[in-house]
Design an enzyme around this catalytic site. Structure first.
Site, PDB file in Angstrom:
ATOM      1  N   ASN A 211     -63.680 -50.990  96.212  1.00 51.19           N
ATOM      2  CA  ASN A 211     -62.800 -49.831  96.329  1.00 51.19           C
ATOM      3  C   ASN A 211     -62.725 -49.125  94.982  1.00 51.19           C
ATOM      4  O   ASN A 211     -63.365 -49.536  94.018  1.00 51.19           O
ATOM      5  CB  ASN A 211     -61.409 -50.260  96.810  1.00 51.19           C
ATOM      6  CG  ASN A 211     -60.806 -51.300  95.877  1.00 51.19           C
ATOM      7  OD1 ASN A 211     -60.643 -51.056  94.687  1.00 51.19           O
ATOM      8  ND2 ASN A 211     -60.507 -52.469  96.417  1.00 51.19           N
ATOM      9  N   ALA A 275     -53.941 -56.045  91.397  1.00 52.44           N
ATOM     10  CA  ALA A 275     -55.344 -55.886  91.820  1.00 52.44           C
ATOM     11  C   ALA A 275     -55.428 -55.244  93.203  1.00 52.44           C
ATOM     12  O   ALA A 275     -54.576 -55.478  94.053  1.00 52.44           O
ATOM     13  CB  ALA A 275     -56.033 -57.244  91.836  1.00 52.44           C
ATOM     14  N   ASP A 279     -59.838 -56.463 101.318  1.00 46.94           N
ATOM     15  CA  ASP A 279     -59.196 -57.229 102.394  1.00 46.94           C
ATOM     16  C   ASP A 279     -60.179 -58.113 103.147  1.00 46.94           C
ATOM     17  O   ASP A 279     -59.788 -59.097 103.757  1.00 46.94           O
ATOM     18  CB  ASP A 279     -58.503 -56.263 103.363  1.00 46.94           C
ATOM     19  CG  ASP A 279     -57.304 -55.615 102.692  1.00 46.94           C
ATOM     20  OD1 ASP A 279     -56.536 -56.348 102.057  1.00 46.94           O
ATOM     21  OD2 ASP A 279     -57.178 -54.371 102.747  1.00 46.94           O
ATOM     22  N   LYS A 289     -82.068 -60.271  98.874  1.00 47.32           N
ATOM     23  CA  LYS A 289     -81.821 -58.890  99.299  1.00 47.32           C
ATOM     24  C   LYS A 289     -82.247 -58.704 100.757  1.00 47.32           C
ATOM     25  O   LYS A 289     -83.369 -59.093 101.136  1.00 47.32           O
ATOM     26  CB  LYS A 289     -82.601 -57.937  98.384  1.00 47.32           C
ATOM     27  CG  LYS A 289     -82.262 -56.497  98.637  1.00 47.32           C
ATOM     28  CD  LYS A 289     -83.045 -55.560  97.746  1.00 47.32           C
ATOM     29  CE  LYS A 289     -82.907 -54.161  98.276  1.00 47.32           C
ATOM     30  NZ  LYS A 289     -83.934 -53.277  97.813  1.00 47.32           N
ATOM     31  N   ASP A 305     -54.772 -63.520 101.356  1.00 50.02           N
ATOM     32  CA  ASP A 305     -53.867 -62.626 100.629  1.00 50.02           C
ATOM     33  C   ASP A 305     -53.332 -63.412  99.419  1.00 50.02           C
ATOM     34  O   ASP A 305     -52.521 -64.336  99.581  1.00 50.02           O
ATOM     35  CB  ASP A 305     -52.719 -62.202 101.554  1.00 50.02           C
ATOM     36  CG  ASP A 305     -51.861 -61.143 100.904  1.00 50.02           C
ATOM     37  OD1 ASP A 305     -51.521 -61.296  99.706  1.00 50.02           O
ATOM     38  OD2 ASP A 305     -51.530 -60.158 101.572  1.00 50.02           O
ATOM     39  N   PHE A 324     -47.826 -54.890  94.326  1.00 50.58           N
ATOM     40  CA  PHE A 324     -48.039 -53.446  94.373  1.00 50.58           C
ATOM     41  C   PHE A 324     -48.304 -53.049  95.813  1.00 50.58           C
ATOM     42  O   PHE A 324     -48.735 -53.873  96.619  1.00 50.58           O
ATOM     43  CB  PHE A 324     -49.239 -53.038  93.499  1.00 50.58           C
ATOM     44  CG  PHE A 324     -48.846 -52.704  92.089  1.00 50.58           C
ATOM     45  CD1 PHE A 324     -48.482 -53.713  91.208  1.00 50.58           C
ATOM     46  CD2 PHE A 324     -48.828 -51.391  91.639  1.00 50.58           C
ATOM     47  CE1 PHE A 324     -48.103 -53.415  89.911  1.00 50.58           C
ATOM     48  CE2 PHE A 324     -48.459 -51.075  90.343  1.00 50.58           C
ATOM     49  CZ  PHE A 324     -48.085 -52.091  89.472  1.00 50.58           C
ATOM     50  N   LYS A 338     -44.242 -54.785 103.224  1.00 45.83           N
ATOM     51  CA  LYS A 338     -44.992 -55.698 102.334  1.00 45.83           C
ATOM     52  C   LYS A 338     -44.030 -56.586 101.543  1.00 45.83           C
ATOM     53  O   LYS A 338     -44.283 -57.759 101.336  1.00 45.83           O
ATOM     54  CB  LYS A 338     -45.885 -54.899 101.366  1.00 45.83           C
ATOM     55  CG  LYS A 338     -47.165 -54.432 102.040  1.00 45.83           C
ATOM     56  CD  LYS A 338     -48.064 -53.605 101.157  1.00 45.83           C
ATOM     57  CE  LYS A 338     -49.175 -53.027 102.022  1.00 45.83           C
ATOM     58  NZ  LYS A 338     -49.927 -51.964 101.396  1.00 45.83           N
ATOM     59  N   LYS A 342     -44.771 -60.330 102.402  1.00 52.11           N
ATOM     60  CA  LYS A 342     -45.444 -61.087 101.328  1.00 52.11           C
ATOM     61  C   LYS A 342     -44.456 -61.899 100.498  1.00 52.11           C
ATOM     62  O   LYS A 342     -44.832 -62.506  99.508  1.00 52.11           O
ATOM     63  CB  LYS A 342     -46.238 -60.134 100.434  1.00 52.11           C
ATOM     64  CG  LYS A 342     -47.339 -59.412 101.215  1.00 52.11           C
ATOM     65  CD  LYS A 342     -48.274 -58.655 100.318  1.00 52.11           C
ATOM     66  CE  LYS A 342     -49.265 -57.864 101.142  1.00 52.11           C
ATOM     67  NZ  LYS A 342     -50.619 -57.935 100.608  1.00 52.11           N
TER      68      LYS A 342
HETATM   69  N1  CTP Z   1     -53.083 -58.423  97.632  1.00 49.31           N
HETATM   70  C1  CTP Z   1     -53.554 -59.683  97.292  1.00 49.31           C
HETATM   71  N2  CTP Z   1     -54.569 -60.242  97.995  1.00 49.31           N
HETATM   72  C2  CTP Z   1     -55.152 -59.580  99.011  1.00 49.31           C
HETATM   73  C3  CTP Z   1     -54.690 -58.278  99.360  1.00 49.31           C
HETATM   74  C4  CTP Z   1     -53.660 -57.731  98.623  1.00 49.31           C
HETATM   75  O1  CTP Z   1     -53.042 -60.283  96.349  1.00 49.31           O
HETATM   76  N3  CTP Z   1     -56.143 -60.157  99.669  1.00 49.31           N
HETATM   77  C5  CTP Z   1     -51.944 -57.878  96.886  1.00 49.31           C
HETATM   78  C6  CTP Z   1     -52.250 -56.685  96.009  1.00 49.31           C
HETATM   79  O2  CTP Z   1     -52.625 -57.096  94.711  1.00 49.31           O
HETATM   80  C7  CTP Z   1     -50.935 -55.934  96.016  1.00 49.31           C
HETATM   81  C8  CTP Z   1     -50.374 -56.221  97.413  1.00 49.31           C
HETATM   82  O3  CTP Z   1     -51.023 -57.400  97.839  1.00 49.31           O
HETATM   83  O4  CTP Z   1     -50.020 -56.468  95.092  1.00 49.31           O
HETATM   84  C9  CTP Z   1     -50.554 -55.122  98.409  1.00 49.31           C
HETATM   85  O5  CTP Z   1     -51.894 -54.708  98.437  1.00 49.31           O
HETATM   86  P1  CTP Z   1     -52.339 -53.473  99.334  1.00 49.31           P
HETATM   87  O6  CTP Z   1     -53.807 -53.276  99.158  1.00 49.31           O
HETATM   88  O7  CTP Z   1     -51.429 -52.317  99.097  1.00 49.31           O
HETATM   89  O8  CTP Z   1     -52.019 -53.989 100.769  1.00 49.31           O
HETATM   90  P2  CTP Z   1     -52.731 -54.956 101.728  1.00 49.31           P
HETATM   91  O9  CTP Z   1     -52.018 -56.261 101.722  1.00 49.31           O
HETATM   92  O10 CTP Z   1     -54.179 -55.022 101.400  1.00 49.31           O
HETATM   93  O11 CTP Z   1     -52.439 -54.272 103.121  1.00 49.31           O
HETATM   94  P3  CTP Z   1     -53.021 -52.879 103.708  1.00 49.31           P
HETATM   95  O12 CTP Z   1     -54.424 -52.760 103.208  1.00 49.31           O
HETATM   96  O13 CTP Z   1     -52.937 -53.114 105.159  1.00 49.31           O
HETATM   97  O14 CTP Z   1     -52.106 -51.810 103.230  1.00 49.31           O
END
Ligand code: CTP
Length: 399
Positions: A211, A275, A279, A289, A305, A324, A338, A342
């Site tokens: 990303n 970070a 996902d 490759k 997560d 975040f 969240k 979380k």
């Molecule tokens: N995060 C994490 N591990 C993951 C996904 C997210 O630690 N596998 C943490 C990020 O570092 C951030 C928070 O979860 O602090 C929210 O991340 P965000 O990308 O906003 O949300 P997601 O949990 O990925 O949910 P969505 O993509 O559905 O919004």
């Protein structure tokens, strides 16, 4: 509040017109609860009297290197051992030059040479002297020794010229000293972990899913935590950012590696999960490759997560867990979801749909949602300033 209670400060006053300000420095140090001993260089006696210095410090003034009184009471070695911190204010170009070369021909320079204590230097000199290359070289050496330079400031000088070289105001000097001891306290007390940047989820050795995260906000938070005295570990996905001196940097690529590194670096008092973790990872990642004729469709599976895993961990959960939320819509609702799903203490939410405050920008605009249902909406600011705002809140919370 007496922030410097029981702190022992050795103040060295050099001969310059700014020496009169050192009297106010002594007054403020005493007001803040510090024990103050003073050294006057021979030239300093022309600008302030030993009597005024001793009246304010309520202690003896040390002047000569070899004086039978001094030596029986406290010699140059004992003076530097006694102190928690040495402050040279004002520091003349001459004294700066002497200590950068290790000269020790008077009490002041000998004490510094014999010291392993933190040294703060508040220079005061004419603008031409300040700008002279030899002064710049000398100061660079002192910074490399680990000495901290306070100021100087720009303004009108006693000689009538205008420019950089005025000694910082006594209040500014005291603030630096207060901050130093505050950081020292924090570093004895607090450890921090920050995750930052994107992750790369490899499809094969040359292709990955990722990303747009730059990692800037997380790096700034790690920097600010370190500058505030936290022992800080930064777990970083791939970014173009430079390591931060003093911060323990652990480089990872994938979400699985980030999880493992995070677990290996806990427990801490606070963890900030900034970070942008991917996902999903690719099922059956290939070691070679993939040829395009064999490329059909990607099969994905969910990454752990990391934030959720840690904040629900029985033994490794930090006292303060900060997540975040990167959102493009329904910022408040999604963030509150969240926060509870979380199980974290705060969610810092930013709208990543806007270019000027998004992933790659140097600016950010966030809202902070707290577990106790309160929220704060902060104005747009530099990511470095936002990091300081966040860290100030972390310090208040942990204290
Ligand atoms: N995060 C994490 N591990 C993951 C996904 C997210 O630690 N596998 C943490 C990020 O570092 C951030 C928070 O979860 O602090 C929210 O991340 P965000 O990308 O906003 O949300 P997601 O949990 O990925 O949910 P969505 O993509 O559905 O919004």
């Amino acid at each position: 509040m007496k922030n410097l209670n029981e702190k022992k400060i050795l103040l060295i006053i050099c001969g310059g017109i700014a020496a009169y300000k050192s009297l106010e420095v002594i007054r403020l140090l005493k007001k803040n609860g510090a024990d103050v001993k003073t050294i006057l260089t021979n030239n300093a006696k022309n600008f302030v009297t030993p009597l005024s210095v001793t009246s304010l410090s309520q202690d003896k003034v040390y002047i000569d290197l070899f004086n039978s009184d001094n030596e029986s009471e406290m010699d140059h070695i004992s003076l530097s051992r006694w102190s928690d911190l040495i402050l040279i204010a004002p520091a003349t170009a001459n004294t700066i030059s002497k200590i950068s070369f290790g000269l020790s021909d008077d009490l002041a320079s000998t004490v510094i040479f014999a010291s392993d204590k933190k040294v703060f230097i508040a220079p005061a000199m004419n603008v031409r002297m300040w700008e002279h290359q030899s002064n710049k070289d000398n100061l660079k050496k002192l910074v490399d020794f680990g000495y901290e330079i306070i100021g100087p400031e720009t303004g009108e000088m006693a000689c009538g010229e205008y420019g950089m070289g005025k000694m910082s105001e006594p209040n500014t000097i005291i603030n630096h000293i207060n901050n130093y001891f505050k950081k020292l306290e924090n570093s004895k007390k607090f450890k921090a972990l920050v995750t930052a940047g994107p992750t790369h989820e490899y499809i094969d050795p040359v292709r990955f899913i990722s990303n747009k995260s730059s990692g800037k906000q997380g790096y700034e938070i790690a920097r600010s935590l370190f500058e505030n005295g936290f022992q800080t570990t930064l777990i970083s996905g791939p970014t173009n950012l430079n390591p931060i001196k003093g911060v323990n940097l652990v480089k990872v690529k994938s979400a699985d590696e980030m999880l493992e590194a995070t677990l290996n670096n806990l427990p801490t008092d606070v963890a900030v999960f900034s970070a942008a973790v991917a996902d999903f990872k690719v099922k059956n990642q290939k070691n070679e490759k993939i040829k395009k004729k064999n490329f059909s469709e990607l099969s994905l599976e969910k990454n752990t997560d990391i934030l959720g895993h840690i904040s629900n961990h029985n033994s490794l959960r930090p006292k303060l867990v900060v997540g975040f939320a990167a959102e493009t819509n329904s910022l408040k609702n999604n963030s509150l979801k969240k926060l509870s799903e979380k199980n974290c203490d705060w969610i810092i939410a930013n709208d990543v749909s806007k270019k000027d405050i998004g992933f790659e920008s140097d600016f950010n605009k966030v809202s902070i949602f707290y577990k106790n249902n309160s929220e704060e909406n902060l104005p747009k600011m530099r990511k470095s300033n936002l990091a300081n705002e966040i860290v100030n809140r972390i310090i208040s919370q942990l204290n």
